[in-house]
Design an enzyme around this catalytic site. Structure first.
Site, PDB file in Angstrom:
ATOM      1  CG  HIS A  87      -1.741   1.254   1.301  1.00 36.19           C
ATOM      2  ND1 HIS A  87      -2.953   1.348   0.651  1.00 36.19           N
ATOM      3  CD2 HIS A  87      -1.530   2.465   1.876  1.00 36.19           C
ATOM      4  CE1 HIS A  87      -3.457   2.560   0.839  1.00 36.19           C
ATOM      5  NE2 HIS A  87      -2.614   3.252   1.584  1.00 36.19           N
ATOM      6  CG  ASP A 166     -11.674   3.782   6.174  1.00 31.16           C
ATOM      7  OD1 ASP A 166     -11.205   4.683   6.875  1.00 31.16           O
ATOM      8  OD2 ASP A 166     -11.413   3.654   4.968  1.00 31.16           O
ATOM      9  NE  ARG A 173      -9.650  10.841   8.764  1.00 28.43           N
ATOM     10  CZ  ARG A 173      -8.832   9.982   8.156  1.00 28.43           C
ATOM     11  NH1 ARG A 173      -9.247   8.763   7.810  1.00 28.43           N
ATOM     12  NH2 ARG A 173      -7.598  10.306   7.888  1.00 28.43           N
ATOM     13  CB  SER A 188      -8.248   5.258   7.451  1.00 27.93           C
ATOM     14  OG  SER A 188      -8.616   5.257   6.114  1.00 27.93           O
ATOM     15  CE  LYS A 192      -9.021   2.135   3.567  1.00 29.00           C
ATOM     16  NZ  LYS A 192      -9.102   3.478   3.037  1.00 29.00           N
TER      17      LYS A 192
HETATM   18  N1  URA Z   1      -5.768   6.699   2.631  1.00 26.74           N
HETATM   19  C1  URA Z   1      -6.718   6.078   3.349  1.00 26.74           C
HETATM   20  O1  URA Z   1      -7.221   5.036   2.948  1.00 26.74           O
HETATM   21  N2  URA Z   1      -7.095   6.627   4.508  1.00 26.74           N
HETATM   22  C2  URA Z   1      -6.575   7.764   4.995  1.00 26.74           C
HETATM   23  O2  URA Z   1      -6.947   8.201   6.056  1.00 26.74           O
HETATM   24  C3  URA Z   1      -5.588   8.416   4.230  1.00 26.74           C
HETATM   25  C4  URA Z   1      -5.190   7.848   3.053  1.00 26.74           C
END
Ligand code: URA
Length: 431
Positions: A87, A166, A173, A188, A192
């Site tokens: 990621h 999320d 946010r 967050s 995932k």
């Molecule tokens: N990417 C995400 O999935 N969440 C965040 O809070 C920031 C970047």
């Protein structure tokens, strides 16, 4: 959980006053917000309190677990291959997933890359791949598993079933100025990735002008927090801290980034894109138990390219088809001889976005042909009149606003002047 189990106003006050939330309070908060018992305005006050006062490691872990529990978890235990994923926190010209997933899969491991679309100045992996005629981002669960088993690499859209809390919280946010809080970003991203079910995970945590966390010390803290969350959840996790002060590679956009990725898969491409692809591949393979893999060999002898062709075809794409090119182009020329000493990532990202390569709202389309091709990188010698970069768009009316974003974003200096790159590409490793 009962809607009355806790009083959300008490929880907000606790966090506002610098206190610590207990595990059942966090579990309830996330569940109640997902179900709509806690209103957006209450959750915005909570996220601002977290932004201002932070969270302890235990609270961040609880928040992550509560978000995972809000949705489904994928299970790869039926696969014959080990899973390993990466990621990136996102940056300008960051197309690394494209060459990386097939490269790693060419060593017989599975790479389940559930990706997103771009928002703002950083591009989305799915947007880039959708430049390829016929390629489709959405797969059924059965197609996803079958492709992982057969070809190993899958890059597809993450379904809304993973960590739905999320999705709701992130949208909130985004409109309340609370994105840049380490506990919220870490929970967050990791909710995932853990729900996705990968056994190993490598994080590319960026810092610098084109990253959303500009300060290297803060990006290190983010990386350490995420690595700890992954390990606590039983995922073998590691992070590289990488420099996003200048754009990655020479292409910023969608179709042009696919073109550059294919160059890397053919053993060429810009040195920085290859370096980061190779470094991340080594980490992913090591975590998946493949020791001493000849990663560079797989780029140079066509194995990674074969895996790319298989991956693209499996999702309906034609890897041989011509990619879209922009109808209008505008080259920016060097005004003097010298050395390119500055090329700031963020303005180039904003300019590409204004050309049509990115979207302002989730539902907007992107223009696959639009973007910027850089012809020089910091440190390169330039001659007056030589092209520094070329803007591409479907409509020439977009050039003025893109050029406005680029004012002061690059500079030609004299031989011997320091080059403003902010240090090496790979600045550290955690885990
Ligand atoms: N990417 C995400 O999935 N969440 C965040 O809070 C920031 C970047």
């Amino acid at each position: 959980m009962s809607p009355e189990a806790f009083d959300v106003v008490d929880l907000i006050r606790t966090k506002r006053d610098g206190g610590v939330l207990a595990t059942p309070e966090i579990d309830w908060l996330v569940d109640a917000y997902t179900r709509g018992y806690v209103a957006d305005e209450q959750m915005s006050a909570m996220t601002m309190a977290i932004f201002l006062n932070g969270m302890e490691r235990r609270e961040i872990r609880d928040l992550t677990l509560a978000m995972i529990a809000s949705g489904e978890r994928l299970d790869f235990s039926g696969l014959s291959k080990r899973t390993t994923d990466k990621h990136s926190t996102g940056g300008v010209g960051d197309k690394i997933t494209l060459p990386l997933a097939p490269l790693v899969a060419s060593f017989g491991v599975a790479v389940p890359q559930l990706s997103g679309r771009g928002l703002g100045h950083t591009g989305g992996t799915l947007d880039k791949l959708e430049s390829i005629p016929g390629w489709r981002a959405t797969l059924s669960n059965e197609e996803f598993m079958a492709q992982l088993e057969d070809s190993g690499a899958v890059i597809c859209a993450a379904g809304s079933g993973l960590a739905p809390a999320d999705g709701k919280l992130y949208a909130l946010r985004d409109i309340t100025g609370t994105v840049e809080a380490i506990p919220l970003i870490a929970s967050s991203i990791m909710s995932k990735k853990i729900a996705e079910g990968t056994a190993a995970l490598v994080l590319d945590v960026k810092f610098g002008s084109g990253a959303f966390m500009q300060d290297p010390a803060r990006s290190r803290e983010l990386a350490e927090t995420m690595v700890a969350l992954g390990r606590d959840a039983g995922v073998a996790t590691r992070a590289l801290l990488t420099n996003m002060n200048v754009p990655l590679g020479l292409a910023i956009g969608n179709a042009n980034e696919v073109r550059e990725s294919v160059e890397v898969l053919a053993g060429g491409g810009p040195a920085d894109v290859r370096e980061l692809t190779v470094a991340l591949a080594r980490e992913m393979l090591e975590l998946a138990g493949v020791a001493d893999a000849d990663v560079e060999g797989a780029l140079d002898d066509g194995r990674a390219m074969d895996a790319w062709n298989t991956m693209i075809r499996a999702q309906g794409g034609d890897p041989e088809a011509a990619l879209p090119t922009p109808r209008e182009t505008h080259a920016v020329l060097a005004e003097r001889d010298g050395i390119l000493v500055a090329q700031a990532a963020l303005p180039f990202g904003i300019a590409a976005w204004r050309l049509g390569a990115g979207r302002a709202r989730k539902e907007d389309p992107v223009v696959h042909s639009a973007g910027i091709d850089l012809h020089k990188k910091p440190g390169d010698a330039v001659r007056a009149g030589e092209p520094l970069f070329t803007l591409g768009a479907e409509d020439a009316a977009r050039f003025d606003r893109a050029l406005e974003a680029l004012e002061g974003a690059y500079r030609i200096g004299d031989e011997g002047e320091p080059v403003e790159t902010g240090g090496p590409l790979i600045a550290g490793r955690i885990g």
